[in-house]
Write an enzyme that holds these catalytic residues in place. Sequence first.
Site, PDB file in Angstrom:
ATOM      1  N   ARG A 247      -2.854   0.918  -3.615  1.00  0.00           N
ATOM      2  CA  ARG A 247      -1.210   0.604  -3.198  1.00  0.00           C
ATOM      3  C   ARG A 247      -0.841  -0.890  -3.481  1.00  0.00           C
ATOM      4  NH1 ARG A 247       0.538   4.492  -0.197  1.00  0.00           N
ATOM      5  NH2 ARG A 247      -1.223   6.045   0.668  1.00  0.00           N
TER       6      ARG A 247
ATOM      7  N   GLY B 163     -15.395   2.841  -5.347  1.00  0.00           N
ATOM      8  CA  GLY B 163     -15.637   1.435  -4.873  1.00  0.00           C
ATOM      9  C   GLY B 163     -16.874   0.977  -5.617  1.00  0.00           C
ATOM     10  N   SER B 164     -17.015   1.007  -6.901  1.00  0.00           N
ATOM     11  CA  SER B 164     -18.167   0.592  -7.854  1.00  0.00           C
ATOM     12  C   SER B 164     -17.792  -0.948  -7.906  1.00  0.00           C
ATOM     13  CB  SER B 164     -18.286   1.228  -9.008  1.00  0.00           C
ATOM     14  OG  SER B 164     -17.105   0.844  -9.957  1.00  0.00           O
ATOM     15  N   ASN B 165     -16.835  -1.380  -7.834  1.00  0.00           N
ATOM     16  CA  ASN B 165     -16.530  -2.825  -7.920  1.00  0.00           C
ATOM     17  C   ASN B 165     -17.047  -3.500  -6.488  1.00  0.00           C
ATOM     18  OD1 ASN B 165     -15.406  -4.144 -10.510  1.00  0.00           O
ATOM     19  ND2 ASN B 165     -14.261  -2.188 -10.290  1.00  0.00           N
TER      20      ASN B 165
ATOM     21  N   ARG C 142       5.521   0.800   4.183  1.00  0.00           N
ATOM     22  CA  ARG C 142       4.552   0.039   3.803  1.00  0.00           C
ATOM     23  C   ARG C 142       4.053  -1.084   4.507  1.00  0.00           C
ATOM     24  NH1 ARG C 142       2.939  -0.252  -1.215  1.00  0.00           N
ATOM     25  NH2 ARG C 142       5.165   0.854  -2.097  1.00  0.00           N
TER      26      ARG C 142
ATOM     27  N   ASP D   5       0.102 -11.756  -6.893  1.00  0.00           N
ATOM     28  CA  ASP D   5       1.391 -12.325  -6.473  1.00  0.00           C
ATOM     29  C   ASP D   5       2.121 -11.072  -6.154  1.00  0.00           C
ATOM     30  OD1 ASP D   5       2.317 -11.839  -8.786  1.00  0.00           O
ATOM     31  OD2 ASP D   5       2.293 -13.913  -9.438  1.00  0.00           O
TER      32      ASP D   5
ATOM     33  N   HIS E   3      -8.357  -5.649 -12.906  1.00  0.00           N
ATOM     34  CA  HIS E   3      -7.621  -4.760 -13.500  1.00  0.00           C
ATOM     35  C   HIS E   3      -8.241  -4.270 -14.966  1.00  0.00           C
ATOM     36  CE1 HIS E   3      -3.951  -2.641 -15.042  1.00  0.00           C
ATOM     37  NE2 HIS E   3      -3.945  -3.224 -16.061  1.00  0.00           N
TER      38      HIS E   3
ATOM     39  N   LEU F 110       0.975  -4.243  -2.600  1.00  0.00           N
ATOM     40  CA  LEU F 110       0.803  -5.013  -1.388  1.00  0.00           C
ATOM     41  C   LEU F 110       2.381  -5.280  -1.036  1.00  0.00           C
ATOM     42  CD1 LEU F 110      -2.197  -7.168  -1.563  1.00  0.00           C
ATOM     43  CD2 LEU F 110      -1.861  -4.805  -0.562  1.00  0.00           C
TER      44      LEU F 110
END
Length: 199
Positions: A90, A11-13, A64, A140, A108, A92
């Site tokens: 995961r 969770g650093s971002n 999912r 997307d 990314h 989406l």
Amino acid sequence: MKIGILISGRGSNMMAIVDAVNSGEIPDSEVAVVVSDKADAAGLDKARERGVETVVIERKGRTREAHDAEIIAELQKRGVELVCLAGYMRLLSKDFIRAFENRIVNIHPSLLPAFPGLDAQKQAIEHGVKLSGCTVHFVDEKLDAGPIILQKAVEVRDDDTTETLSARILEQEHAAYVEAVKILAEGQACTLPPVVFCL
Ligand code: GRF
């Protein structure tokens, strides 16, 4: 702008975004919720320490679509307008992407379109590139392929390992994600909805 952040781990971002919202660097915004698909994600405590509501929604053998439907409901009930994927591991579903069309962004750790998918930093080292970095992009239906909002480059040194390169990129990730969300909060990149890209 109400922001929802999806995490799976450290969770650093996420912390970089929350801190920038709380300091006002990202203006007129609120992190409404942090959602994790892992109950033991280290980022959950970090979000709570910062006063952000957290929700854990594990997949638990569901499809999912069923898992995503629960996440969509949690985001929609809080009026989330922008979904930030921050180490969310995961893919989406189409339903998720349609529910928040052009309102989902991801970070990314490579200069896309190079090295999409897992272990981007390892891929960069193995390929022998001399420059790598990070990319913030809209999400997307294709993996790591949506329109790019911004990128930051770093040098790849001859003695780099996956760990040292990852650390150098991560520092830039935090700056890049904050800058990108700021652009969106200030309405420079798009108007919502309909989305018009005007970078
Ligand atoms: C980051 O390298 C991000 O680019 C990738 O996963 C990692 C998550 O790190 N998608 P953190 O959980 O934000 O610390």
